[in-house]
Design an enzyme around this catalytic site. Structure first.
Site, PDB file in Angstrom:
ATOM      1  N   ARG A  62      28.187  34.623  15.075  1.00 18.81           N
ATOM      2  CA  ARG A  62      27.287  33.700  15.796  1.00 18.81           C
ATOM      3  C   ARG A  62      27.311  33.912  17.308  1.00 18.81           C
ATOM      4  NH1 ARG A  62      29.632  29.982  12.156  1.00 18.81           N
ATOM      5  NH2 ARG A  62      28.332  29.787  10.305  1.00 18.81           N
TER       6      ARG A  62
ATOM      7  N   LYS B  43      17.086  38.628  26.491  1.00 18.56           N
ATOM      8  CA  LYS B  43      16.272  38.771  25.278  1.00 18.56           C
ATOM      9  C   LYS B  43      16.843  39.945  24.506  1.00 18.56           C
ATOM     10  CE  LYS B  43      11.661  37.354  26.800  1.00 18.56           C
ATOM     11  NZ  LYS B  43      10.314  37.877  27.101  1.00 18.56           N
TER      12      LYS B  43
ATOM     13  N   GLU C 167       7.527  49.863  34.764  1.00 14.99           N
ATOM     14  CA  GLU C 167       8.042  48.483  34.757  1.00 14.99           C
ATOM     15  C   GLU C 167       8.255  47.987  36.186  1.00 14.99           C
ATOM     16  OE1 GLU C 167       8.453  46.103  32.601  1.00 14.99           O
ATOM     17  OE2 GLU C 167       8.461  47.087  30.647  1.00 14.99           O
TER      18      GLU C 167
ATOM     19  N   LYS D  96      13.952  39.983  38.664  1.00 12.84           N
ATOM     20  CA  LYS D  96      14.180  39.560  37.270  1.00 12.84           C
ATOM     21  C   LYS D  96      15.203  38.421  37.222  1.00 12.84           C
ATOM     22  CE  LYS D  96      13.888  40.520  32.685  1.00 12.84           C
ATOM     23  NZ  LYS D  96      14.080  41.593  31.738  1.00 12.84           N
TER      24      LYS D  96
ATOM     25  N   GLU E 111      11.569  31.474  28.680  1.00 12.74           N
ATOM     26  CA  GLU E 111      10.143  31.797  28.784  1.00 12.74           C
ATOM     27  C   GLU E 111       9.257  30.608  28.411  1.00 12.74           C
ATOM     28  OE1 GLU E 111       9.133  35.920  27.827  1.00 12.74           O
ATOM     29  OE2 GLU E 111       7.272  35.163  26.994  1.00 12.74           O
TER      30      GLU E 111
ATOM     31  N   ARG F 255       8.609  32.701  33.324  1.00 12.85           N
ATOM     32  CA  ARG F 255       9.045  34.023  32.833  1.00 12.85           C
ATOM     33  C   ARG F 255       7.925  34.798  32.133  1.00 12.85           C
ATOM     34  NH1 ARG F 255      14.727  35.705  29.811  1.00 12.85           N
ATOM     35  NH2 ARG F 255      14.093  37.852  29.513  1.00 12.85           N
TER      36      ARG F 255
ATOM     37  N   ASN G 278       5.259  39.443  31.286  1.00 11.27           N
ATOM     38  CA  ASN G 278       4.563  40.082  30.171  1.00 11.27           C
ATOM     39  C   ASN G 278       3.248  40.726  30.584  1.00 11.27           C
ATOM     40  OD1 ASN G 278       6.527  39.364  28.271  1.00 11.27           O
ATOM     41  ND2 ASN G 278       5.661  37.310  28.075  1.00 11.27           N
TER      42      ASN G 278
ATOM     43  N   HIS H 255       1.852  43.760  28.798  1.00  8.58           N
ATOM     44  CA  HIS H 255       2.609  43.891  27.547  1.00  8.58           C
ATOM     45  C   HIS H 255       1.814  43.501  26.295  1.00  8.58           C
ATOM     46  CE1 HIS H 255       5.992  44.698  30.123  1.00  8.58           C
ATOM     47  NE2 HIS H 255       6.822  44.800  29.102  1.00  8.58           N
TER      48      HIS H 255
ATOM     49  N   HIS I 280       2.447  46.547  24.122  1.00  5.07           N
ATOM     50  CA  HIS I 280       3.201  46.516  22.864  1.00  5.07           C
ATOM     51  C   HIS I 280       2.323  46.964  21.693  1.00  5.07           C
ATOM     52  CE1 HIS I 280       6.704  43.577  24.044  1.00  5.07           C
ATOM     53  NE2 HIS I 280       6.921  44.818  24.414  1.00  5.07           N
TER      54      HIS I 280
ATOM     55  N   HIS J  78       8.016  53.037  26.209  1.00  8.61           N
ATOM     56  CA  HIS J  78       7.625  51.643  26.481  1.00  8.61           C
ATOM     57  C   HIS J  78       6.891  51.545  27.824  1.00  8.61           C
ATOM     58  CE1 HIS J  78       7.799  47.305  26.746  1.00  8.61           C
ATOM     59  NE2 HIS J  78       8.468  47.388  27.878  1.00  8.61           N
TER      60      HIS J  78
HETATM   61  N1  GLY Z   1      16.798  41.907  27.722  1.00 14.10           N
HETATM   62  C1  GLY Z   1      15.552  42.018  28.379  1.00 14.10           C
HETATM   63  C2  GLY Z   1      15.024  40.720  28.811  1.00 14.10           C
HETATM   64  O1  GLY Z   1      15.652  39.699  28.630  1.00 14.10           O
HETATM   65  O2  GLY Z   1      13.938  40.662  29.355  1.00 14.10           O
END
Ligand code: GLY
Length: 359
Positions: free
Chosen positions: A118, A140, A182, A224, A234, A238, A242, A245, A249, A261
Site C-alpha cells: 500500500r 503521478k 515538454e 512544476k 489536479e 495543475r 496537460n 496532451h 496522448h 512522448h
Molecule cells: N510523475 C509525473 C507527474 O506527476 O506529473
C-alpha cells in the site's frame, strides 16, 4: 548543485540537480531513516550504461530489478514481475525503491512503489531530459491500459528526485529534443520570459551547454514544483500542464509509441494551438511563434501520414480529462495564459488536424 523543493504540506521533497547529484543518495537514505533494504528498478539500457556509477553512491549494495526500455514496459504484467522481485527481496514498509531511468522507469517504478504494501517510499533518479523536467516530479504514477496511456495509476509523491547531469551526457539527440518539447510546453503555459529564453538560446540548448541545461532543468522543476504544491491532485491549476496532451496522448497511442512522448506533445501543442486560433482565442502570430521554436529545436511539426482522423477522434474520447463524454483541451490565449476548454467539437479537431497534416 541546485536544490528545488516541492513544498507539498507534510510530504515536501527536494529535487537535486547537478553533476554528481547521485552522491546525495546516501544522505537521503539516512534522512529517511529505518531503511534496511533498497531495491533499484532500472531501465535495462540505462543500467548497461550507468549502473556501476550509480551503485557507488549506495552505502550498501541494493537489490537490482530491471525493466526493458520502451513504453510496452508500462504494463500490469511488468509491474507483476517487479512485485515478484520485491517479494523475493522481502522489501518491507520502511524500505525504499530507487527508480533509475527515463519516463517509463519513473512512471512504472513509482506505480510499483505506490502499490507495494500500500505504498513504500521511493527516490526517482531521472536519466532522460523528459524525466528530469517532468516525469520524475509530481507524484503521478501509472501504467498503460490497452486502450490508452496512463489509465491505471496512483498519486504517490517521491521522497526525493535526483537529476544527475552526468547521466544526461550520453543521451541521443532525439531524446534531448523530445524532452525539449515538454520544456516548451511548460514555458508556454506558465512563463513567457522562460519561453523567450528558449528562443534566444536554441544553439546553447542543442549544444548541451552545461549552463543552459542547468537553467532549463532548474526552471522547469521550479515551475512544476510550484504548480504541484498548489494543486497536487489536479483539481484545478495543475490541469494546465496537460496543454498539448489531449491530442499528444492520442497520437502516442495510435502510433504504438513509436514517436516519443515529447514528440507527440509537440504535435499536440500545434494541433491544439490551431484549434485555439480557429476559436479566435489565440492570435495566429503566437501559434507561429510556438511552431517556429519547436522546429528550431529539431522537433517535427507535421503529423505522420498514416494517421486517420477518425482514429484520432476516437482516441481523444478516451482521454482522462474528458467530462461527460466531452473532449477537453488546454488552450492558450497567449504565451503564459492557458485555459481548460471543455466540449471541443469533433469538427474543430478535424479542422485543426488538417492544418498540421503533411502537405
Ligand atoms: N510523475 C509525473 C507527474 O506527476 O506529473
Amino acid at each position: 548543485m541546485r536544490i528545488v523543493d516541492v513544498q507539498i504540506a507534510g510530504r515536501a521533497y527536494p529535487i537535486f540537480i547537478g553533476r554528481g547529484a547521485r552522491r546525495q543518495i546516501a544522505d537521503e537514505l539516512r534522512r529517511l531513516g529505518g531503511v534496511e533494504t533498497v531495491a533499484i528498478i532500472a531501465d535495462q539500457t540505462v543500467a548497461d550504461l550507468h549502473l556501476p556509477k550509480l551503485l557507488e553512491a549506495f552505502p550498501k549494495p541494493p537489490v537490482q530489478l530491471f525493466v526493458q526500455p520502451g513504453e510496452a514496459s508500462k504494463s500490469l504484467d511488468a509491474a507483476a514481475r517487479l512485485y515478484d522481485g520485491l517479494a523475493e527481496a522481502r522489501l518491507g514498509r520502511k524500505d525504499v525503491i530507487v527508480t533509475f531511468g527515463g519516463g517509463v522507469a519513473c512512471d512504472l517504478g513509482g506505480f510499483v512503489a505506490a502499490t507495494w504494501l500500500r505504498g513504500v517510499r521511493f527516490i526517482q533518479v531521472a536519466t532522460s531530459l523528459e524525466a528530469s523536467i517532468d516525469a520524475s516530479v509530481g507524484g503521478k504514477t501509472a501504467v498503460n491500459h490497452s486502450t490508452a496511456k496512463n489509465l491505471i495509476g496512483v498519486f504517490h509523491q517521491p521522497s526525493a528526485v535526483i537529476v544527475d547531469l552526468d547521466f544526461l551526457g550520453s543521451l541521443p539527440e532525439r531524446e534531448i529534443q523530445a524532452g525539449l518539447a515538454e520544456s516548451v510546453k511548460q514555458a508556454a503555459v506558465r512563463d513567457a520570459e522562460f519561453f523567450a529564453w528558449h528562443e534566444a538560446n536554441v544553439s546553447a540548448i542543442l549544444g548541451r551547454s552545461p549552463d543552459a541545461l542547468m537553467h532549463l532543468i532548474s526552471r522547469n522543476c521550479q515551475i512544476k514544483a510550484e504548480i504541484v504544491a498548489r494543486d497536487e491532485r489536479e483539481e484545478n491549476l495543475r490541469a494546465i500542464l496537460n496543454h498539448g496532451h489531449t491530442i499528444g496522448h492520442a497520437l502516442e497511442h495510435l502510433l504504438h509509441y513509436e514517436l516519443r512522448h515529447g514528440e507527440c506533445v509537440a504535435l499536440g501543442m500545434l494541433v491544439e494551438n490551431e484549434l485555439a486560433v480557429a476559436r479566435g482565442l489565440l492570435p495566429r502570430g503566437v501559434a507561429e511563434r510556438v511552431q517556429t521554436l519547436l522546429h528550431r529545436l529539431g522537433l517535427r511539426t507535421c503529423l505522420p501520414r498514416e494517421l486517420a482522423t477518425e482514429d484520432v477522434l476516437a482516441a481523444c474520447r478516451l482521454d482522462k480529462k474528458n467530462r461527460a463524454g466531452a473532449i477537453h483541451c488546454v488552450l492558450l490565449s497567449a504565451i503564459g495564459a492557458p485555459q481548460v476548454v471543455g466540449g471541443v467539437a469533433d469538427a474543430e479537431i478535424v479542422a485543426a488536424l488538417a492544418v498540421v497534416a503533411p502537405k
